[in-house]
Write an enzyme that holds these catalytic residues in place. Structure first.
Site, PDB file in Angstrom:
ATOM      1  N   GLY A  47       0.866  -1.175   0.000  1.00 24.60           N
ATOM      2  CA  GLY A  47       0.000   0.000   0.000  1.00 24.60           C
ATOM      3  C   GLY A  47       0.906   1.230   0.000  1.00 24.60           C
ATOM      4  O   GLY A  47       1.847   1.310   0.805  1.00 24.60           O
ATOM      5  N   ARG A  82      10.201  -0.891  -4.575  1.00 27.02           N
ATOM      6  CA  ARG A  82       9.003  -0.957  -5.433  1.00 27.02           C
ATOM      7  C   ARG A  82       8.935   0.358  -6.228  1.00 27.02           C
ATOM      8  O   ARG A  82       9.019   1.440  -5.638  1.00 27.02           O
ATOM      9  CB  ARG A  82       7.728  -1.162  -4.603  1.00 27.02           C
ATOM     10  CG  ARG A  82       7.702  -2.516  -3.894  1.00 27.02           C
ATOM     11  CD  ARG A  82       6.331  -2.856  -3.363  1.00 27.02           C
ATOM     12  NE  ARG A  82       5.430  -3.296  -4.415  1.00 27.02           N
ATOM     13  CZ  ARG A  82       4.112  -3.466  -4.235  1.00 27.02           C
ATOM     14  NH1 ARG A  82       3.566  -3.206  -3.043  1.00 27.02           N
ATOM     15  NH2 ARG A  82       3.340  -3.872  -5.224  1.00 27.02           N
ATOM     16  N   GLN A 186      -5.468  -8.913  -2.200  1.00 24.08           N
ATOM     17  CA  GLN A 186      -5.504  -7.915  -1.122  1.00 24.08           C
ATOM     18  C   GLN A 186      -6.938  -7.612  -0.670  1.00 24.08           C
ATOM     19  O   GLN A 186      -7.172  -7.267   0.482  1.00 24.08           O
ATOM     20  CB  GLN A 186      -4.846  -6.603  -1.589  1.00 24.08           C
ATOM     21  CG  GLN A 186      -3.345  -6.675  -1.786  1.00 24.08           C
ATOM     22  CD  GLN A 186      -2.970  -7.021  -3.200  1.00 24.08           C
ATOM     23  OE1 GLN A 186      -3.733  -7.650  -3.940  1.00 24.08           O
ATOM     24  NE2 GLN A 186      -1.778  -6.620  -3.611  1.00 24.08           N
ATOM     25  N   ASP A 227      -1.497   4.615  -6.256  1.00 28.41           N
ATOM     26  CA  ASP A 227      -0.058   4.508  -5.992  1.00 28.41           C
ATOM     27  C   ASP A 227       0.686   5.738  -6.473  1.00 28.41           C
ATOM     28  O   ASP A 227       1.755   6.072  -5.966  1.00 28.41           O
ATOM     29  CB  ASP A 227       0.519   3.257  -6.651  1.00 28.41           C
ATOM     30  CG  ASP A 227       0.217   2.063  -5.771  1.00 28.41           C
ATOM     31  OD1 ASP A 227      -0.936   1.585  -5.798  1.00 28.41           O
ATOM     32  OD2 ASP A 227       1.126   1.660  -5.018  1.00 28.41           O
TER      33      ASP A 227
HETATM   34  O1  MRU Z   1       0.618  -4.111  -4.457  1.00 32.70           O
HETATM   35  P1  MRU Z   1      -0.005  -3.330  -3.349  1.00 32.70           P
HETATM   36  O2  MRU Z   1      -0.825  -4.171  -2.423  1.00 32.70           O
HETATM   37  O3  MRU Z   1       0.999  -2.456  -2.635  1.00 32.70           O
HETATM   38  O4  MRU Z   1      -1.029  -2.337  -4.079  1.00 32.70           O
HETATM   39  C1  MRU Z   1      -1.714  -1.405  -3.295  1.00 32.70           C
HETATM   40  C2  MRU Z   1      -2.669  -0.572  -4.065  1.00 32.70           C
HETATM   41  O5  MRU Z   1      -2.785  -0.651  -5.259  1.00 32.70           O
HETATM   42  C3  MRU Z   1      -3.437   0.448  -3.268  1.00 32.70           C
HETATM   43  O6  MRU Z   1      -4.698   0.671  -3.826  1.00 32.70           O
HETATM   44  C4  MRU Z   1      -2.661   1.780  -3.263  1.00 32.70           C
HETATM   45  O7  MRU Z   1      -1.327   1.573  -2.895  1.00 32.70           O
HETATM   46  C5  MRU Z   1      -3.270   2.767  -2.355  1.00 32.70           C
HETATM   47  S1  MRU Z   1      -3.127   2.315  -0.662  1.00 32.70           S
HETATM   48  C6  MRU Z   1      -3.848   3.534   0.257  1.00 32.70           C
END
Ligand code: MRU
Length: 330
Positions: A47, A82, A186, A227
């Site tokens: 996230g 990431r 998720q 993101d």
């Molecule tokens: O791969 P992830 O679980 O890190 O992806 C997370 C997302 O796409 C969320 O929607 C985004 O980071 C916003 S979190 C407030």
């Protein structure tokens, strides 16, 4: 109770191991920036805002050495963990700027204070997102969300889920539909768990069912996180978000993107300029106890996609609600 993703203990960062939820509630302890970077890459914490907070604490751990070269190397490693979420780079750059302004003997304390400040600010931004976002909701709102953009994904009560929590606190009765969010699940594993912990009714559906749910008129609003939001308003978020945005436009259901200021990236002109992370194929091909595809199958594994501004009804940030490219905010 709404769960938390991090705890900082001065000499260690504790992370709730999100890979094991909901089966196991396990906290892992990290004492080096290299291990925090590995935890971010491996989705122990995930996230966008949550990895920004974790990276800040990771750099604070490196700063305990008082060695600027070690801090610089740790910063590079954390940023590389990431590529898509801008919050990670934003947090690390902010700590480095503070480090550059203090003497060597102030380095450790300054990095720790700045990491704690980022965490506290993120919590405040989430709360404000919730206050602005809940104004878009009725008395018994039915909200569809994607991935996990809740407390587990931030340093506070989440972004996309913050309006849900604030509305519930105010005595309204939100109901959430959570898409399972393949391949890492998720939505199934994290959103369903955290909402259940918080006592909010949640219904899980397979990603492919979302468009049909919209077609049946059973959703009042879609809230997703981000993101990175490019300067032109294009939104990178979990793979599958774009398909949901297309379906929401088809069925005239408002599509809201909730994010703190740290997710808006004025230096990336458009969605096409956002680096998209690709994940290891095993996350798709070897997810379950038994193989669900032939051994060695070729996999296409983008972790994120880009939703153009034209499909966004509005952006809900800590500063307020700004219209997207889809016309009227309903
Ligand atoms: O791969 P992830 O679980 O890190 O992806 C997370 C997302 O796409 C969320 O929607 C985004 O980071 C916003 S979190 C407030």
């Amino acid at each position: 109770m709404i769960p938390r993703a991090h705890e900082f203990a001065g000499d260690a960062l504790l992370l709730l191991d999100q890979r094991r939820l909901p089966a196991k509630v396990t906290w892992l302890r990290y004492t080096t920036a290299a291990d925090v970077a590995a935890a971010i890459a491996d989705l122990v914490v995930r996230g966008a805002p949550a990895i920004g907070v974790a990276a800040a604490y990771g750099l604070a751990l490196a700063g305990r050495s008082g060695d600027r070269e070690e801090v610089r190397q740790a910063a590079d490693r954390l940023v590389a963990a990431r590529p898509t979420a801008i919050n990670l780079k934003w947090a690390v750059k902010r700590l480095l700027a503070r480090a550059g302004a203090v003497s060597d003997d102030q380095l450790a304390a300054t990095l720790r204070q700045e990491a704690e400040a980022i965490h506290a600010e993120d919590a405040r931004m989430c709360r404000r997102i919730g206050e602005h976002g809940q104004q878009l909701l009725g008395e018994r709102p039915r909200i569809l969300t994607y991935c996990n953009a809740g407390a587990l994904a931030t340093g506070g009560i989440g972004t996309a889920l913050a309006p849900v929590y604030v509305a519930a606190e105010a005595g309204r009765q939100p109901q959430v539909y959570a898409c399972e969010t393949r391949p890492v699940m998720q939505g199934a594993r994290l959103t369903s768990w955290e909402l259940t912990q918080a006592g909010i009714p949640v219904t899980l559906l397979v990603d492919g069912a979302a468009a049909f749910l919209l077609a049946r008129g059973e959703v009042d609003a879609i809230f997703v996180g981000a993101d990175r939001i490019a300067a032109n308003g294009d939104v990178a978020n979990k793979i599958g978000t774009y398909a949901l945005a297309c379906a929401s436009a088809r069925h005239d259901v408002p599509f809201y993107v909730a994010a703190p200021q740290s997710t808006f990236d004025p230096h990336t002109p458009a969605g096409a300029d956002i680096p998209i992370e690709f994940r290891p194929p095993e996350e798709l091909s070897d997810r379950f106890a038994e193989p669900v595809s032939p051994t060695g199958i070729s996999c296409w594994t983008p972790a994120f996609d880009v939703t153009p501004r034209a499909l966004v009804t509005a952006y809900v940030s800590d500063s307020g609600v700004e219209p997207g490219g889809r016309g009227q905010i309903t």
